[in-house]
Design a protein around this motif. Sequence first.
Motif, PDB file in Angstrom:
ATOM      1  N   ILE A   9       0.837  -1.199   0.000  1.00  0.00           N
ATOM      2  CA  ILE A   9       0.000   0.000   0.000  1.00  0.00           C
ATOM      3  C   ILE A   9       0.870   1.247   0.000  1.00  0.00           C
ATOM      4  O   ILE A   9       0.591   2.223  -0.712  1.00  0.00           O
ATOM      5  CB  ILE A   9      -0.964  -0.029   1.201  1.00  0.00           C
ATOM      6  N   ARG A  58      -2.075  -1.083  -4.484  1.00  0.00           N
ATOM      7  CA  ARG A  58      -3.229  -1.555  -3.729  1.00  0.00           C
ATOM      8  C   ARG A  58      -3.871  -2.778  -4.388  1.00  0.00           C
ATOM      9  O   ARG A  58      -4.386  -3.654  -3.690  1.00  0.00           O
ATOM     10  CB  ARG A  58      -4.253  -0.424  -3.589  1.00  0.00           C
ATOM     11  N   ALA A  73      -8.088  -1.129   0.476  1.00  0.00           N
ATOM     12  CA  ALA A  73      -7.057  -2.133   0.732  1.00  0.00           C
ATOM     13  C   ALA A  73      -6.393  -1.963   2.096  1.00  0.00           C
ATOM     14  O   ALA A  73      -6.020  -2.948   2.744  1.00  0.00           O
ATOM     15  CB  ALA A  73      -5.998  -2.091  -0.369  1.00  0.00           C
ATOM     16  N   HIS A  74      -6.263  -0.716   2.556  1.00  0.00           N
ATOM     17  CA  HIS A  74      -5.620  -0.491   3.858  1.00  0.00           C
ATOM     18  C   HIS A  74      -6.443  -1.063   5.010  1.00  0.00           C
ATOM     19  O   HIS A  74      -5.915  -1.304   6.096  1.00  0.00           O
ATOM     20  CB  HIS A  74      -5.391   1.009   4.079  1.00  0.00           C
TER      21      HIS A  74
END
Length: 256
Positions: free
Chosen positions: A144, A149, A179-180
Amino acid sequence: MADAASGTVLSPDGTSIAWERKGSGPPLVIVDPVLMDRTTSVSAGIAKLLARNRTVYTYDRRGKGESGDSSAEYEPSREIDDLLAVIGVAGGAADLYGFSSGAVLALMTAADSAAVSSVVALEPPLSRVVDHGPDIRGELAQLIAAGDRDEAVRVFQRSIGVPEEMIAAADVGAFAPAAHTIAYDLTLNADADLESFGSIRVPVLVLVSGSSDARLQEWARETAEALADARLQVLDGSWHGVQDEPLAAAINQFLA
């Protein structure tokens, strides 16, 4: 009859949580799994079907969609607070339907608060002894930080056993903005204590697809056995998923 509406509610730590309401009848809140928000949710179809008989609330979990994200380190208790804030919008008490990690969050909230009337949990990744495998949170953070991502999503999918053909066919770009938050769900699942869920006293329906692998089948069985008032139901479906119509029928029958 409840009017369709949308808005935001503040969680106790000040995070703004976006929600949407449709349908009429007793309130039910849908809790999405990892990566998904209201625009990418696999639960969009089931929400429409359930709204024929119930007032259905969907919401973006923190860090996803239109919801905010606390600058503090992630803690599962904050997500419980978020869900309770949405239940507050629904009138202070509601049934919950959650899928995968969303089912874990729904059960954690039921164990924490009397605001939950009942829970439908589709394939929660819970076990008395869960092999979570290698901790990929560091690798995800590196991807990330590097701006990749899409690859972070693929790494996660492979780590949980998603078949390669499904990964190849998936539009991972749709999930890249969230995605985080994969690390959030990994932390949530790792912190979940199946034994502590024995304190849940509301009715729980644990669902599993008959086409899911043996690991998912066993997790569903263990979850149902660990709860005081739960039953397990196997539905026709695909790997880690059930079609909307039979899923809606099972939920409506359980909540009738």
